[in-house]
Structures are given as structure tokens and as C-alpha cells.
Design an enzyme around this catalytic site. Structure first.
Site, PDB file in Angstrom:
ATOM      1  N   HIS A 185      65.902  13.386  50.973  1.00 15.50           N
ATOM      2  CA  HIS A 185      66.872  13.474  50.104  1.00 15.50           C
ATOM      3  C   HIS A 185      67.943  12.558  50.084  1.00 15.50           C
ATOM      4  O   HIS A 185      68.050  11.784  51.167  1.00 15.50           O
ATOM      5  CB  HIS A 185      67.522  14.858  50.400  1.00 15.50           C
ATOM      6  CG  HIS A 185      66.592  15.998  49.871  1.00 15.50           C
ATOM      7  ND1 HIS A 185      67.065  17.399  50.106  1.00 15.50           N
ATOM      8  CD2 HIS A 185      65.286  16.104  49.608  1.00 15.50           C
ATOM      9  CE1 HIS A 185      66.035  18.179  49.551  1.00 15.50           C
ATOM     10  NE2 HIS A 185      65.096  17.444  49.178  1.00 15.50           N
ATOM     11  N   GLU A 227      71.057  12.597  50.180  1.00 19.95           N
ATOM     12  CA  GLU A 227      72.337  12.993  51.150  1.00 19.95           C
ATOM     13  C   GLU A 227      71.853  12.420  52.517  1.00 19.95           C
ATOM     14  O   GLU A 227      72.432  11.719  53.105  1.00 19.95           O
ATOM     15  CB  GLU A 227      72.638  14.535  51.247  1.00 19.95           C
ATOM     16  CG  GLU A 227      73.076  14.980  50.090  1.00 19.95           C
ATOM     17  CD  GLU A 227      71.855  15.930  49.156  1.00 19.95           C
ATOM     18  OE1 GLU A 227      72.054  16.975  48.768  1.00 19.95           O
ATOM     19  OE2 GLU A 227      70.756  15.415  49.362  1.00 19.95           O
ATOM     20  N   CYS A 264      70.743  21.107  49.422  1.00 22.57           N
ATOM     21  CA  CYS A 264      69.966  21.945  50.267  1.00 22.57           C
ATOM     22  C   CYS A 264      70.141  22.428  51.740  1.00 22.57           C
ATOM     23  O   CYS A 264      71.067  21.861  52.109  1.00 22.57           O
ATOM     24  CB  CYS A 264      68.312  21.562  50.433  1.00 22.57           C
ATOM     25  SG  CYS A 264      68.021  20.310  51.731  1.00 22.57           S
ATOM     26  N   CYS A 320      70.133  19.358  54.282  1.00 20.84           N
ATOM     27  CA  CYS A 320      71.150  18.646  53.918  1.00 20.84           C
ATOM     28  C   CYS A 320      72.412  19.024  54.265  1.00 20.84           C
ATOM     29  O   CYS A 320      73.293  18.074  54.919  1.00 20.84           O
ATOM     30  CB  CYS A 320      70.921  18.011  52.517  1.00 20.84           C
ATOM     31  SG  CYS A 320      69.820  16.871  52.006  1.00 20.84           S
TER      32      CYS A 320
END
Length: 162
Positions: A79, A81, A117, A120
Site C-alpha cells: 500500500h 502508506e 486499512c 496501514c
């Protein structure tokens, strides 16, 4: 010409970073800023050296009809992040701000109710990031105080998705 406010300026930068994404579902870009200095950027893509979904031409999560926010262990990508956090020193991230922008690949629209999420969120907490700005429209955004993610721990309730 009117000067862009600083928060939207940083969100604009995150949106440009998202143009490097290789995910077939959503393009996210993240930047980490501290003391008005960009210290890191990240976008969604497979780990270095592995084939991206855009190269393969399919997304296993889409093929399996897995809803947004679930079963990330099946995803090929890291991801935005996480990539931004991986690329920065923790000492620089303590007290910093993350700016996050997501767009739907199919429509180009901003991801509705976008948020990080659960994995993250945990990385953002441990990195020492203090606030997360998330774009809702070209000019509107939400500001998340990361302390709220610590206090309101959705993992204790077994909540799926985001």
C-alpha cells in the site's frame, strides 16, 4: 491567480505520486511531511522485482470478488502508506503528517470514505505519524488524529473493511 492552500498542495502532490500506481482497482498516493518538508512518498505497487497486476493484466482479489478492505494477504501490492513509511527514517516521522489520496481506476473518481486499512493504520501508529489528511474531493479533505485510531481500536471488535 489564487494560491493553493498548503494542505491541498500536499494532497495534490500525493495525487501526482498516485499516478505511478500499478493496481487495477484503486490508485493511492501518500506523502509524509514534517516541518513543511516532504520526507517520503509512496504509491501502490508490487514489491520491487515482482510483477505488478498492471503487468499481469489481472487482480486476484477482483477475480475472487473480495470486497474492499478484506483479505489483503492475497494482494500483490504494498500500500501507498506502507511504501511511504518504508522509505523514511522513524525519527523523521515522529510527529509528522501523512497526506493520502485515492482514486477508483474504473471511474477516476476519488475513493469514497477512503481511509487506511487496518494494517496501514498499525504502521502509521508505530511510525509516530500524528495526523493523516485524506482527500474527499479536489478541495475537501478529512483530518484524522492518529490518536483516535489508538483509542478507538477497531481490531478489538473484529471489524472488517474500511
Amino acid at each position: 491567480m489564487e494560491r493553493r492552500d498548503k494542505d491541498n498542495y500536499y494532497l495534490d502532490l500525493a495525487e501526482v505520486v498516485a499516478k505511478r500506481c500499478t493496481c487495477l482497482r484503486r490508485h493511492y498516493g501518500a506523502i509524509i511531511v514534517k516541518n513543511d518538508e516532504v520526507i517520503s512518498t509512496g504509491y501502490v505497487g508490487a514489491p520491487r522485482g515482482r510483477a505488478n497486476c498492471s503487468d499481469l493484466g489481472y487482480c486476484i482479489r477482483s477475480k475472487m470478488q473480495i470486497p474492499r478492505g478484506e483479505r489483503y494477504e492475497l494482494c500483490r501490492s504494498v500500500h501507498a502508506e506502507a511504501n511511504a513509511i518504508i522509505s523514511a527514517a522513524r525519527e523523521k516521522m515522529i510527529g509528522s503528517t501523512m497526506y493520502l489520496v485515492g482514486r477508483e481506476v474504473d471511474t477516476g473518481e476519488y475513493v469514497k470514505n477512503a481511509t487506511s486499512c487496518s494494517m496501514c493504520k498499525r504502521m502509521i501508529i508505530n511510525a509516530g505519524i500524528a495526523k493523516v489528511y485524506i482527500r474527499d474531493t479536489f478541495d475537501e479533505f478529512r483530518v484524522i488524529d492518529v490518536q483516535d485510531w489508538i483509542t478507538n481500536d477497531e481490531s478489538l471488535e473484529g471489524t472488517f473493511g474500511y
